[in-house]
Design a protein around this motif. Structure first.
Motif, mmCIF file in Angstrom:
data_model
loop_
_atom_site.group_PDB
_atom_site.id
_atom_site.type_symbol
_atom_site.label_atom_id
_atom_site.label_comp_id
_atom_site.label_asym_id
_atom_site.label_seq_id
_atom_site.Cartn_x
_atom_site.Cartn_y
_atom_site.Cartn_z
ATOM 1 N N PRO A 1 0.803 -1.228 0.000
ATOM 2 C CA PRO A 1 0.000 0.000 0.000
ATOM 3 C C PRO A 1 0.838 1.280 0.000
ATOM 4 C CG PRO A 1 -0.095 -1.080 2.150
ATOM 5 C CD PRO A 1 0.589 -2.038 1.225
ATOM 6 N N ASP A 2 2.113 1.195 0.411
ATOM 7 C CA ASP A 2 2.939 2.409 0.443
ATOM 8 C C ASP A 2 3.565 2.729 -0.910
ATOM 9 O OD1 ASP A 2 2.354 2.671 3.074
ATOM 10 O OD2 ASP A 2 4.228 1.750 3.790
ATOM 11 N N LEU A 3 3.428 1.809 -1.859
ATOM 12 C CA LEU A 3 4.028 2.042 -3.175
ATOM 13 C C LEU A 3 2.969 2.518 -4.164
ATOM 14 C CD1 LEU A 3 6.324 -1.121 -3.498
ATOM 15 C CD2 LEU A 3 6.881 1.151 -2.591
ATOM 16 N N SER A 4 3.415 3.282 -5.137
ATOM 17 C CA SER A 4 2.548 3.660 -6.250
ATOM 18 C C SER A 4 2.933 2.786 -7.439
ATOM 19 C CB SER A 4 2.734 5.141 -6.566
ATOM 20 O OG SER A 4 2.458 5.392 -7.917
ATOM 21 N N ILE A 5 1.984 1.993 -7.920
ATOM 22 C CA ILE A 5 2.283 1.071 -9.021
ATOM 23 C C ILE A 5 1.426 1.474 -10.215
ATOM 24 C CG2 ILE A 5 2.348 -1.341 -9.754
ATOM 25 C CD1 ILE A 5 2.718 -2.167 -6.902
ATOM 26 N N GLY A 6 2.074 1.930 -11.291
ATOM 27 C CA GLY A 6 1.348 2.405 -12.464
ATOM 28 C C GLY A 6 1.596 1.529 -13.671
ATOM 29 N N SER A 7 0.589 1.462 -14.539
ATOM 30 C CA SER A 7 0.695 0.669 -15.757
ATOM 31 C C SER A 7 0.434 1.578 -16.952
ATOM 32 C CB SER A 7 -0.342 -0.458 -15.713
ATOM 33 O OG SER A 7 -0.397 -1.116 -16.957
ATOM 34 N N TYR A 8 1.383 1.647 -17.880
ATOM 35 C CA TYR A 8 1.298 2.562 -19.020
ATOM 36 C C TYR A 8 1.356 1.759 -20.305
ATOM 37 C CZ TYR A 8 2.220 5.318 -14.990
ATOM 38 O OH TYR A 8 2.145 5.816 -13.728
ATOM 39 N N GLY B 1 8.253 4.581 -4.898
ATOM 40 C CA GLY B 1 8.068 4.694 -3.457
ATOM 41 C C GLY B 1 9.285 5.335 -2.855
ATOM 42 N N SER B 2 9.173 5.737 -1.614
ATOM 43 C CA SER B 2 10.324 6.380 -0.976
ATOM 44 C C SER B 2 11.232 5.335 -0.325
ATOM 45 C CB SER B 2 9.856 7.413 0.052
ATOM 46 O OG SER B 2 8.920 6.835 0.924
ATOM 47 N N ASP B 3 10.753 4.109 -0.164
ATOM 48 C CA ASP B 3 11.552 3.044 0.451
ATOM 49 C C ASP B 3 12.098 2.143 -0.669
ATOM 50 O OD1 ASP B 3 12.485 0.695 1.568
ATOM 51 O OD2 ASP B 3 10.953 0.630 3.133
ATOM 52 N N GLY B 4 13.377 2.345 -0.994
ATOM 53 C CA GLY B 4 13.980 1.625 -2.112
ATOM 54 C C GLY B 4 13.918 0.111 -1.970
ATOM 55 N N ALA B 5 14.033 -0.394 -0.729
ATOM 56 C CA ALA B 5 14.013 -1.840 -0.522
ATOM 57 C C ALA B 5 12.637 -2.414 -0.867
ATOM 58 C CB ALA B 5 14.370 -2.165 0.937
ATOM 59 N N GLN B 6 11.588 -1.676 -0.494
ATOM 60 C CA GLN B 6 10.228 -2.118 -0.834
ATOM 61 C C GLN B 6 10.018 -2.122 -2.339
ATOM 62 O OE1 GLN B 6 6.588 -0.597 0.608
ATOM 63 N NE2 GLN B 6 7.104 -0.815 2.755
#
Lengths: 240, 240
Positions: free
Chosen positions: B198-205, B221-226
């Motif tokens: 939920p903390d990541l933004s996942i986009g499809s183009y 996302g701001s957390d590179g590991a995630q």
């Protein structure tokens, strides 16, 4: 008599993050100008339901026609259709006419019509479908809002379908001249000219090229004779 | 902790008529993303005083920082400064610090500092000047609004001056992968992945190229590991 007005709503995180450069605004602006519809405002919002609802409501009240682009595909971030329905407080679900279009298209190609693809058949009650000759999944028109795809080829095809259904106004006549003087030298005579032609829009677009300062002056209006008269006066003040 | 937010206001008839394709939005979006400021909304309005006032007021209340572009030159259609002052109910006139900058610049070139050029020294009371290394006429900052030129070279120079004065957030980490499958096949697993992160933004183009359907999937996302973990999972579902 003033021209009909329009607004555009661009929906998509990819524009606001700088990943993608929007191309649809410039295209739509040019097409509307040709048919005498005045594009008065554009908003770009992210894939956020509340932001979409607020923008659709504000723009559809303020302008004669609204065009949206983006967010009508099959993935989880495609939330435009549901939020446009919410903006008008209208029920939305998979609609049989849209589902049939998609089913015929996918069956002919031996593709599965799965839950994700069915999202693209979610159409608000009462909306009219907009044809998609590129990849079938339709746009739709509800009230004065035309909901269209973000992929430029599809957006352009949908605009071509919708535009002939709208009442246009007086197409703008536009003439321009390049004046190789600093804008500060042009501004005084230009303001005086603009004051005497209140029905014309006179714009100055400065440039700096090879160390030369200048400006393109564009005179626009629906009365071609007035545009020509103003341009003749301008050229008399700044002979090329 | 969420990132600071920003909005942009593009002012100019030439964008809305389709004459000019705006370049500043895409530039600013990229620069803000780099420093972890989230560009949440862009509006484009015409050279209309009331439209400028309404947009400045709405955006400056809703977001941490606002950037405007366009309408601060010497000609009669350059009405941004006066209307930004009006939006904040602040007095505006030719200000001595700005006038001195312009006077030194023009005198060095043997140009006349006429009434039109003096328009560019109209600065609201209390505003801080923004340096213009290209053509001297300054922008300004009032409250949380940065008023900048529309000419891209000047806009970019002013952004470079203003950005270091702002508090950024966590720069987004972004990874992308091209999947050569129809978006309808990707959408299900992608939604499932987005639900678990939920903390990541996942986009499809989506794209269509040489008859092949596919999509670029971007995970931010701001957390590179995630971001890396989610991308690894995605690549396991859709091996290249």
């Amino acid at each position: 008599m003033s021209n009909p007005t329009a607004a555009m709503l661009v929906i998509g995180d990819e524009i606001l993050s700088g990943r993608t450069r929007d191309a649809n605004m410039h295209f739509l602006a040019g097409e509307l100008t040709k048919v005498g519809i005045d594009l008065k405002e554009v908003r770009v919002v992210s894939d956020d339901g509340d932001a979409i609802v607020a923008a659709v409501q504000a723009l559809s009240v303020a302008y004669d026609t609204v065009f949206t682009s983006g967010g009508i595909g099959p993935t989880h971030d495609d939330i435009t259709a549901d939020n446009v329905a919410r903006a008008f407080d209208v029920h939305i679900d998979v609609r049989e006419d849209a589902r049939a279009l998609l089913a015929a298209h996918y069956e002919a190609r031996g593709w599965e019509i799965n839950e994700a693809r069915l999202r693209m058949a979610r159409i608000p009650d009462g909306a009219a479908l907009i044809d998609n000759p590129v990849s079938i999944a339709p746009g739709f028109t509800i009230e004065n809002v035309h909901v269209m795809a973000g992929v430029p080829a599809i957006f352009q095809a949908m605009v071509a379908t919708v535009l002939p259904t709208l009442t246009g106004g007086q197409p703008l006549v536009s003439r321009s001249v390049e004046i190789r003087r600093g804008e500060g030298d042009i501004a005084g005579p230009l303001a005086e000219l603009a004051g005497r032609y209140p029905d014309l829009s006179i714009g100055s677009y400065p440039f700096q090229r090879d160390g030369v300062f200048g400006a393109n002056i564009v005179i626009r209006g629906s009365d071609g004779a007035q545009v020509t008269a103003a341009m003749t006066e301008l050229e008399a003040v700044f002979p090329s």
